[in-house]
Design a protein around this motif. Sequence first.
Motif, PDB file in Angstrom:
ATOM      1  N   LEU A   1      -0.393  -7.082   1.350  1.00 36.18           N
ATOM      2  CA  LEU A   1       0.596  -6.584   2.310  1.00 36.18           C
ATOM      3  C   LEU A   1       1.272  -7.787   2.941  1.00 36.18           C
ATOM      4  O   LEU A   1       0.604  -8.716   3.406  1.00 36.18           O
ATOM      5  CB  LEU A   1      -0.069  -5.727   3.385  1.00 36.18           C
ATOM      6  N   GLN A   2       2.619  -7.777   2.956  1.00 33.72           N
ATOM      7  CA  GLN A   2       3.356  -8.962   3.382  1.00 33.72           C
ATOM      8  C   GLN A   2       4.205  -8.682   4.627  1.00 33.72           C
ATOM      9  O   GLN A   2       4.482  -7.520   4.967  1.00 33.72           O
ATOM     10  CB  GLN A   2       4.244  -9.448   2.234  1.00 33.72           C
ATOM     11  N   ASN A   3       4.620  -9.761   5.286  1.00 29.04           N
ATOM     12  CA  ASN A   3       5.382  -9.646   6.525  1.00 29.04           C
ATOM     13  C   ASN A   3       6.747  -8.997   6.333  1.00 29.04           C
ATOM     14  O   ASN A   3       7.343  -8.499   7.300  1.00 29.04           O
ATOM     15  CB  ASN A   3       5.577 -11.028   7.161  1.00 29.04           C
ATOM     16  N   ASP A   4       7.268  -9.016   5.096  1.00 29.71           N
ATOM     17  CA  ASP A   4       8.596  -8.426   4.860  1.00 29.71           C
ATOM     18  C   ASP A   4       8.505  -6.923   4.581  1.00 29.71           C
ATOM     19  O   ASP A   4       9.429  -6.334   4.022  1.00 29.71           O
ATOM     20  CB  ASP A   4       9.307  -9.139   3.714  1.00 29.71           C
ATOM     21  N   LEU A   5       7.369  -6.325   4.969  1.00 31.82           N
ATOM     22  CA  LEU A   5       7.146  -4.885   4.845  1.00 31.82           C
ATOM     23  C   LEU A   5       7.031  -4.437   3.382  1.00 31.82           C
ATOM     24  O   LEU A   5       7.401  -3.311   3.022  1.00 31.82           O
ATOM     25  CB  LEU A   5       8.248  -4.081   5.539  1.00 31.82           C
ATOM     26  N   THR A   6       6.515  -5.320   2.542  1.00 29.01           N
ATOM     27  CA  THR A   6       6.275  -4.951   1.150  1.00 29.01           C
ATOM     28  C   THR A   6       4.790  -5.036   0.839  1.00 29.01           C
ATOM     29  O   THR A   6       4.028  -5.702   1.545  1.00 29.01           O
ATOM     30  CB  THR A   6       7.040  -5.858   0.172  1.00 29.01           C
ATOM     31  N   ALA A   7       4.399  -4.357  -0.214  1.00 29.79           N
ATOM     32  CA  ALA A   7       3.048  -4.457  -0.758  1.00 29.79           C
ATOM     33  C   ALA A   7       3.188  -4.843  -2.225  1.00 29.79           C
ATOM     34  O   ALA A   7       4.006  -4.257  -2.941  1.00 29.79           O
ATOM     35  CB  ALA A   7       2.310  -3.128  -0.634  1.00 29.79           C
ATOM     36  N   ILE A   8       2.423  -5.819  -2.649  1.00 32.59           N
ATOM     37  CA  ILE A   8       2.475  -6.279  -4.032  1.00 32.59           C
ATOM     38  C   ILE A   8       1.112  -6.057  -4.670  1.00 32.59           C
ATOM     39  O   ILE A   8       0.091  -6.540  -4.171  1.00 32.59           O
ATOM     40  CB  ILE A   8       2.878  -7.763  -4.125  1.00 32.59           C
ATOM     41  N   SER A   9       1.129  -5.321  -5.776  1.00 34.32           N
ATOM     42  CA  SER A   9      -0.110  -5.087  -6.518  1.00 34.32           C
ATOM     43  C   SER A   9      -0.270  -6.195  -7.549  1.00 34.32           C
ATOM     44  O   SER A   9       0.633  -6.420  -8.362  1.00 34.32           O
ATOM     45  CB  SER A   9      -0.052  -3.729  -7.212  1.00 34.32           C
ATOM     46  N   PRO A  10      -1.397  -6.925  -7.556  1.00 32.25           N
ATOM     47  CA  PRO A  10      -1.574  -8.025  -8.513  1.00 32.25           C
ATOM     48  C   PRO A  10      -1.837  -7.548  -9.935  1.00 32.25           C
ATOM     49  O   PRO A  10      -1.976  -8.353 -10.851  1.00 32.25           O
ATOM     50  CB  PRO A  10      -2.794  -8.764  -7.957  1.00 32.25           C
ATOM     51  N   GLY A  11      -1.913  -6.266 -10.148  1.00 32.57           N
ATOM     52  CA  GLY A  11      -2.120  -5.680 -11.465  1.00 32.57           C
ATOM     53  C   GLY A  11      -1.798  -4.202 -11.386  1.00 32.57           C
ATOM     54  O   GLY A  11      -1.135  -3.739 -10.452  1.00 32.57           O
ATOM     55  N   THR A  12      -2.250  -3.468 -12.364  1.00 33.74           N
ATOM     56  CA  THR A  12      -2.021  -2.024 -12.347  1.00 33.74           C
ATOM     57  C   THR A  12      -2.921  -1.383 -11.302  1.00 33.74           C
ATOM     58  O   THR A  12      -4.148  -1.440 -11.395  1.00 33.74           O
ATOM     59  CB  THR A  12      -2.324  -1.426 -13.726  1.00 33.74           C
TER      60      THR A  12
ATOM     61  N   GLN B   1       3.504  -3.778 -14.252  1.00 35.67           N
ATOM     62  CA  GLN B   1       2.079  -3.725 -13.912  1.00 35.67           C
ATOM     63  C   GLN B   1       1.839  -4.295 -12.521  1.00 35.67           C
ATOM     64  O   GLN B   1       1.030  -3.783 -11.756  1.00 35.67           O
ATOM     65  CB  GLN B   1       1.263  -4.479 -14.960  1.00 35.67           C
ATOM     66  N   ALA B   2       2.545  -5.402 -12.182  1.00 30.72           N
ATOM     67  CA  ALA B   2       2.459  -5.961 -10.830  1.00 30.72           C
ATOM     68  C   ALA B   2       3.572  -5.318 -10.008  1.00 30.72           C
ATOM     69  O   ALA B   2       4.660  -5.872  -9.865  1.00 30.72           O
ATOM     70  CB  ALA B   2       2.606  -7.481 -10.863  1.00 30.72           C
ATOM     71  N   SER B   3       3.302  -4.143  -9.480  1.00 32.86           N
ATOM     72  CA  SER B   3       4.345  -3.350  -8.827  1.00 32.86           C
ATOM     73  C   SER B   3       4.569  -3.802  -7.388  1.00 32.86           C
ATOM     74  O   SER B   3       3.685  -4.359  -6.730  1.00 32.86           O
ATOM     75  CB  SER B   3       3.960  -1.867  -8.841  1.00 32.86           C
TER      76      SER B   3
END
Length: 560
Positions: free
Chosen positions: A301-312, A332-334
Amino acid sequence: MTAVSAEARVRSLAERLSVAGDEEIASLFSARGVSAHASWRDWFDAADALLSPDSVTAAVSALPRDVLCDLREGAGGERLGLTDADGRPYAPVLMAIPDGLSRTPTTAPVAASQNAAAHAAERAFTGMSAMAEVMLDGMRTPMPRVGERLGANERRRLTHEGIVHDPDEADVLVQAAETAGLVRADDRRWLVTSAGAEWTRADTPHRWERLVLGLRSAIPDGLRPAAGASGWVDPALWPDAYPLAATWPEAADRWRRMFELAGLIAADGEPTWARPLREGRDADPSALLALLPAEVDRVFLQNDLTAISPGTLSPPLDVRLRAMAVRESHAQASTYRFTEGSVSSALGAGETSESISAFLRGLSITGVPQPLAYLIDRTAERHGLVRVSLEPETGRTIVSSPDHHLVATIAVDQSLRALGLTADGALLRTRADRRAVFWALSDARYPVVAIDEAGETIVLDRSKVAPDAAPAEQRHRPLIERLRESEADDTDTAWLERELNAAVKGKSTLVVSVAMPDGSTRELTLEATGMGGGRLRGLDRGADVERTLPVSSITAVRPA
């Protein structure tokens, strides 16, 4: 074999239909494509229609190879509409089956190479992911249907967004989902079923198992190794399974593509995980899962209000995260993005600020950043500022808020014009459905809640799930009930009247046996001219006079 007249076939079948169970009859009507609105009055009408040349030809053409061989050999047992009670096929049925037809060979597919199996596993994974995307969209907005395909615009959209490789793949996805019972055709839409909604929330092993078992249970009889068997024959034999069906080659190709989508057929043979299913045994996804990308259960979870999945991301986590954030990429990294609108939608669907925060804390590798925590709290504080309720007296939908400026803003919002909102003091009224008003306001990013008659907040589920389809017996129930009512009539009398009416229609000449008052029987040769009031009118050629005979006195008729 002794020749049997067409009239005798109709009468024999009518009698057998009358004593068959409703479920058996409904199954027969479904298999023969009988309309639930057929205008048949009695079992004789039903038998006559089922034995008509066009109906018999269509029925025989739809039979698989081995059943055709059984019919030709008289070895398949009774088949309502195609054989007599002893399983002997009617003459028109035999005429429709070509000579020299052989049975399905007993071959087995070769094992797929390691490379091909890996590609099949990858195909299953990407296919299920794309299917989930399509169905999740379909639960929000029903998918347009044109014939048996998705609407052209929808197929282009899915291709443009990279969910599918091409428009044809989109059709195969929906066809496989329908075959497995996950979606259902409803007029001009595809609707996700309740089983399909559960499928989207399942993990990958259960998704695959539900999909492949659904496909296996739906395969046509011609692809099964024996009647009632749950597996399938070598896919190399599928194109020849229905030798008389003109449309079967296209259908066989569609079945192969659906099986390829599910990873059950590889480029050069059969993957190891497909064999148990083909042989009718339980599904075992372990070999398949070993070749799939590892799924993750945590995100950044990042400060720019995004979430990054490191894989599927695991499907159940992905589905819940997407209920509160917008998924921006399908790799896959959504990437997922939180907005006031997405968080407000989650709150409207039953989440709370506490449940959202708890879920994200358990999901995040980095904790919940302050900007995201602030967005959740601020959205939750405003949530419910706009209320949608029903007026008990009129049933109209009411939009209200303690913030009158917000009500005034909604009243002039051009994106909401279709709702027909009209001002009434501090309220807005409309004839539109409460659910439609609620989701229109939610989509326009207003902090809206739905209120019931007691003033309590309620959750309106946006998912549009198809109602359960009526079984064949229920679809044909009115027709079967009407045919059952005709059973109150005496069968012999009903059949006699049918023969006499047919003779009148065809202006036929009959030899009529008439019971005389003294107990004797007299035969008259009449040209049938009319029926009415329980009497037959006809011209007696021998005496050259018009005679009128009570039908109740006629004991038998035969062609002159």
